[in-house]
Design an enzyme around this catalytic site. Sequence first.
Site, PDB file in Angstrom:
ATOM      1  N   ASP A  43     -13.169  -7.149   3.541  1.00  0.00           N
ATOM      2  CA  ASP A  43     -13.488  -6.541   4.753  1.00  0.00           C
ATOM      3  C   ASP A  43     -14.440  -5.599   4.647  1.00  0.00           C
ATOM      4  OD1 ASP A  43     -11.956  -4.437   3.518  1.00  0.00           O
ATOM      5  OD2 ASP A  43     -10.467  -4.760   5.303  1.00  0.00           O
ATOM      6  N   SER A  44     -14.914  -4.880   3.529  1.00  0.00           N
ATOM      7  CA  SER A  44     -16.198  -4.259   3.296  1.00  0.00           C
ATOM      8  C   SER A  44     -17.273  -4.973   3.916  1.00  0.00           C
ATOM      9  CB  SER A  44     -16.338  -3.901   1.963  1.00  0.00           C
ATOM     10  OG  SER A  44     -16.316  -4.924   1.169  1.00  0.00           O
ATOM     11  N   ASP A  82      -9.884 -11.008   1.967  1.00  0.00           N
ATOM     12  CA  ASP A  82      -9.072  -9.722   2.691  1.00  0.00           C
ATOM     13  C   ASP A  82      -8.701 -10.429   4.163  1.00  0.00           C
ATOM     14  OD1 ASP A  82      -9.277  -7.920   0.943  1.00  0.00           O
ATOM     15  OD2 ASP A  82     -11.080  -6.905   1.465  1.00  0.00           O
ATOM     16  N   LYS A 111      -5.660 -11.301   0.400  1.00  0.00           N
ATOM     17  CA  LYS A 111      -5.574  -9.813  -0.198  1.00  0.00           C
ATOM     18  C   LYS A 111      -4.995  -9.082   1.006  1.00  0.00           C
ATOM     19  CE  LYS A 111      -8.868  -6.769  -1.470  1.00  0.00           C
ATOM     20  NZ  LYS A 111      -8.643  -5.702  -0.737  1.00  0.00           N
ATOM     21  N   GLU A 113      -3.429  -4.750   1.760  1.00  0.00           N
ATOM     22  CA  GLU A 113      -3.278  -3.434   1.217  1.00  0.00           C
ATOM     23  C   GLU A 113      -2.037  -2.649   1.446  1.00  0.00           C
ATOM     24  OE1 GLU A 113      -8.211  -2.600   2.073  1.00  0.00           O
ATOM     25  OE2 GLU A 113      -6.413  -1.247   2.754  1.00  0.00           O
ATOM     26  N   GLU A 180      -7.784   0.713  -6.746  1.00  0.00           N
ATOM     27  CA  GLU A 180      -9.023   1.319  -6.383  1.00  0.00           C
ATOM     28  C   GLU A 180      -8.943   2.867  -6.438  1.00  0.00           C
ATOM     29  OE1 GLU A 180     -12.016   1.533  -2.803  1.00  0.00           O
ATOM     30  OE2 GLU A 180     -10.648   0.117  -3.095  1.00  0.00           O
TER      31      GLU A 180
END
Length: 276
Positions: A43-44, A82, A111, A113, A180
């Site tokens: 999603d970056s 993501d 993915k 978080e 991360e």
Amino acid sequence: MKTKLDFLNMKKNHEPIVMLTAYDYPSAKLAEAAGVDMILVGDSLGMVVLGYDSTIPVTVADMIHHTKAVRRGAPHTFIVTDMPFMSYSTVNDALQHAKAIMQQSGANAVKVEGAGSVLQVISSLTQSGVPVVAHLGLTPQSVGVLGGYKVQGKDAESARRLLEEAKACEQAGAIALVLECVPKQLGEAITKQLAIPTIGIGAGVGTDGQVLVYHDVLGYGVERVPKFVKQYANVQQTMQQALAEYVADVKTRQFPSDEQSFTMNEQQWLALYGGK
């Protein structure tokens, strides 16, 4: 295409796993040709290719759109997509959005978080047949809560909590874990205590694999990179120079030349205009 079992065997055999974040057809095509093991459609993309200030505005539709392009570019590579901000705030939301991503985009896994309430999401998705990659440490979707882009787990208490969360993610069914921005000692310790592979980004060399962003690796479209990035090229400088030369050639009528132009048979031209 590699599978979950392949990645587990790579961990067992101490073969490093290479993941690269890519967002479109040409970057995915180059990534597959280079031999990466996994592609992450992160999603970056919100910041890297859409120009947002954070990942927050990215939608599920955005992720599906870009994953479809990546799949076309890398048909033989394992792709992780993501789940964007607030798309898995409840189990029902997670199931609905993961279904759309898996059915429409060609992703092999999603993915998510964090831990806490996300553990139930991981468990529910896994039980529904959706492979899930977990993500701990610096979690960009929660950067406002974390207080900025800072290294996580630097003291004993927070490091112990991260280790327990990593174990909980594995127990919930995660097939891999992205770590991360954590100290290298913690990255290695978590890796040794998990049966699933760990993929580090700013987590030291002791993780089972590494992930970086395509644009960071190539020096393309980025003004500055984090400490954990190694740039292997600076293609932006080359691209800017090439574009400037194109502009100059058009302005001075050096482009197009005869080499880039088409011509007409002289007799046909004379027939059309009568030699005028």
